[in-house]
Design an enzyme around this catalytic site. Structure first.
Site, PDB file in Angstrom:
ATOM      1  N   ASN A   1       0.855  -1.181   0.000  1.00 12.99           N
ATOM      2  CA  ASN A   1       0.000   0.000   0.000  1.00 12.99           C
ATOM      3  C   ASN A   1       0.898   1.240   0.000  1.00 12.99           C
ATOM      4  O   ASN A   1       2.127   1.150   0.039  1.00 12.99           O
ATOM      5  CB  ASN A   1      -0.989  -0.013   1.168  1.00 12.99           C
ATOM      6  CG  ASN A   1      -0.301  -0.018   2.524  1.00 12.99           C
ATOM      7  OD1 ASN A   1       0.752   0.594   2.728  1.00 12.99           O
ATOM      8  ND2 ASN A   1      -0.902  -0.716   3.485  1.00 12.99           N
ATOM      9  N   ARG A   2       0.284   2.397  -0.035  1.00  9.91           N
ATOM     10  CA  ARG A   2       1.070   3.629  -0.177  1.00  9.91           C
ATOM     11  C   ARG A   2       2.028   3.835   0.992  1.00  9.91           C
ATOM     12  O   ARG A   2       3.190   4.212   0.808  1.00  9.91           O
ATOM     13  CB  ARG A   2       0.134   4.824  -0.321  1.00  9.91           C
ATOM     14  CG  ARG A   2       0.856   6.147  -0.505  1.00  9.91           C
ATOM     15  CD  ARG A   2      -0.036   7.227  -1.082  1.00  9.91           C
ATOM     16  NE  ARG A   2      -1.363   7.214  -0.507  1.00  9.91           N
ATOM     17  CZ  ARG A   2      -2.385   7.885  -1.038  1.00  9.91           C
ATOM     18  NH1 ARG A   2      -2.200   8.571  -2.149  1.00  9.91           N
ATOM     19  NH2 ARG A   2      -3.577   7.857  -0.476  1.00  9.91           N
TER      20      ARG A   2
ATOM     21  N   GLU B   1       3.327   1.539   2.986  1.00 11.26           N
ATOM     22  CA  GLU B   1       4.401   0.547   2.918  1.00 11.26           C
ATOM     23  C   GLU B   1       5.423   0.917   1.848  1.00 11.26           C
ATOM     24  O   GLU B   1       6.633   0.727   2.037  1.00 11.26           O
ATOM     25  CB  GLU B   1       3.799  -0.838   2.640  1.00 11.26           C
ATOM     26  CG  GLU B   1       3.001  -1.405   3.810  1.00 11.26           C
ATOM     27  CD  GLU B   1       2.150  -2.603   3.426  1.00 11.26           C
ATOM     28  OE1 GLU B   1       1.764  -3.358   4.332  1.00 11.26           O
ATOM     29  OE2 GLU B   1       1.861  -2.785   2.225  1.00 11.26           O
TER      30      GLU B   1
ATOM     31  N   ASP C   1      -5.640  -8.280   0.892  1.00 18.04           N
ATOM     32  CA  ASP C   1      -5.820  -9.717   0.659  1.00 18.04           C
ATOM     33  C   ASP C   1      -6.654  -9.958  -0.592  1.00 18.04           C
ATOM     34  O   ASP C   1      -6.382 -10.869  -1.388  1.00 18.04           O
ATOM     35  CB  ASP C   1      -6.504 -10.384   1.857  1.00 18.04           C
ATOM     36  CG  ASP C   1      -5.698 -10.266   3.138  1.00 18.04           C
ATOM     37  OD1 ASP C   1      -4.457 -10.221   3.048  1.00 18.04           O
ATOM     38  OD2 ASP C   1      -6.312 -10.212   4.218  1.00 18.04           O
TER      39      ASP C   1
END
Length: 491
Positions: free
Chosen positions: A206-207, A209, A279
């Site tokens: 995600n952004r 991370e 997920d």
């Protein structure tokens, strides 16, 4: 993927795929109830628990998403040797197409996250877990099980939640084995060190991370691309599918067939909960690759699925009929969105319940809609916040009413019911009684006509057992489908 025919074809192709998932498995437990007082022992709320439910979390939620799409899954993970591990095994047994291979460790608890909910709000989360790396002999078993499972899979997912299953040694061995088998490896990464995923086909950060791992700003398209290129060059991965919340996704990949850079706009109309959306993305994307779908189309499909699950509450999944409806968009009438399979109905009911809404249920054949039916629906809706109508399938009606019934087929009957403002959901059932629907959806209110007694209402005892209410609705004199048909026939 512009029209319904295209999306239906892609979803049918998914059903031919099988995916290997290796990673950190969890048990998500929800304890829901009411808060009506403060504890005399400390200034904290006292929750009176009325309902508990368990779900597979972490890598288990990836398996749930694959199963929901009709995709086969080999699941390699680890649990403790405890009661929670037995619950996990039971949940896997309910997932069609999923074959779990679980390494049990005697000295390590199964990861369990308990969420205490009241009034649609989360009050507290309690975690029970051990996050150290697996002992070497258990690493060996995980590597062996994963390698063996690749024989009949078309893609590999590494679902890293930092709980110790995906050690650097396990990751490297699985990626190497996948390369030997010519399988793409898609990784949901964790932490700041992406170097451990060297050789992976694609990472799905995600952004936040991405920013943490790259040490670079990620505010706009240009910055996202720069951060992705940095990760690819520094960590030795072929590409990234960066999820960006309300800004959608960015796919970048350097492969043998050329370079790909694509920005995909967000699909969600409403965002209630982003938990578990990653997920869904990795499950849908990997399944599409395993089915031979090109990477850009796979990313678009994953983007649509993500838009569906963030509009739900809690870790959720996207079903094929929901994806088709999302692609149709405005071309579908609102009434058609109310007709659900039991699986999607269960998700929707769980979301309603976590918002503190009272769920009601009634059922019938509803062959020729008449004032008696409307009165029943109105009375049922008045007793709850959301009303589900269980509708007998055509075969079920024939068994109950005879070969000349139903007059209207189940699609027509469902469409008419769904057009009523007081009906929030229609679920068609094939059995003679709605018992399976009732025990699965667990309504708070069960409504039938006053020609029944509470003792003779199917599901009454079950609804009362979990604290629900049974309501007998007043009847409208002289109104019945049988009578209407007799008048039409001049009898």
């Amino acid at each position: 993927m512009a029209d319904g025919a295209d999306i239906t074809e892609l979803l049918d192709r998914l059903k031919t795929a099988k995916v290997l998932c290796v990673g950190d498995l969890m048990l998500d437990r929800f304890s829901e109830g009411k808060v009506e007082r403060i504890s005399p022992e400390a200034p904290i709320p006292v929750i009176s628990v009325t309902r508990e439910s368990n779900h597979l979390g972490g890598a288990g939620n990836v398996a749930r998403n694959l199963s929901a799409l009709g995709v086969g899954c080999r699941m390699v993970a680890a649990t403790g040797d405890d009661g929670s591990a037995t619950e996990v095994a039971g949940l896997f047994s309910e997932l069609p197409g999923v074959v779990p291979e679980l390494e049990r460790l005697r000295d390590r608890p199964t990861t369990v996250k308990v969420r205490y909910m009241a009034g649609g709000q989360q009050l507290l989360r309690a975690d029970k877990e051990a996050t150290g790396p697996l002992p070497q002999d258990h690493e060996d078993n995980v590597i062996s099980a994963a390698t063996d499972a690749m024989a009949d899979c078309g893609a590999v997912i590494l679902s890293d939640y930092g709980k110790g299953v995906l050690t650097s040694r396990v990751i490297a061995a699985v990626i190497e084995a996948a390369h030997m088998a010519k399988l793409p490896v898609i990784v949901d990464p964790k932490g700041q060190n992406f170097h451990k995923y060297r050789g992976a086909t694609l990472l799905t950060p995600n952004r936040n991370e991405l920013a943490l791992a790259s040490g670079m700003p990620v505010g706009d398209d240009k910055q996202i691309l720069a951060a992705c290129h940095h990760i690819m060059n520094e960590c030795g991965v072929q590409g990234l599918l960066a999820t960006r919340s309300e800004q959608g996704m960015t796919l970048i990949h350097h492969g043998a067939q050329g370079d790909t850079e694509k920005h995909l706009s967000a699909q969600a109309l409403e965002v209630f909960d982003v938990a578990g959306a990653g997920d869904t993305v990795i499950a849908t994307f990997a399944a599409a690759l395993a089915a031979g779908i090109p990477m850009v189309e796979a990313a678009r499909l994953a983007n649509i699925a993500a838009g569906i699950v963030v509009a739900k509450v809690g870790t959720a999944v996207a079903y094929p009929d929901e994806i088709i409806a999302a692609v149709h968009g405005e071309a579908w009438r609102e009434s058609e969105h109310k007709v659900h399979s039991l699986e999607t109905a269960e998700d929707r009911v769980e979301a309603w319940r976590r918002k503190g809404l009272k769920v009601g249920f009634t059922n019938g054949c509803f062959d020729l809609l008449h004032p008696g039916h409307i009165s029943l629906v109105d009375q049922a809706r008045a007793a709850c916040d959301r009303l589900i109508v269980g509708l007998n399938s055509d075969d079920s009606v024939r068994r109950l009413k005879g070969e000349t019934r139903p007059i209207q087929n189940e699609v027509s009957r469902a469409t008419v019911l769904a057009s009523l403002a007081n009906v929030d959901m229609v679920v068609i059932f094939a059995e003679d009684t709605p018992m399976k629907l009732i025990t699965t959806l667990k309504p708070d209110v069960l409504v039938k006509g006053a020609d029944y007694t509470i003792e003779t209402v199917v599901g009454a005892q079950e609804v009362q057992s979990w604290g629900g209410q049974v309501v007998l609705a007043n009847l409208v004199d002289g109104q019945s489908t049988t009578g209407t048909i007799a008048k039409m026939n001049g009898k």
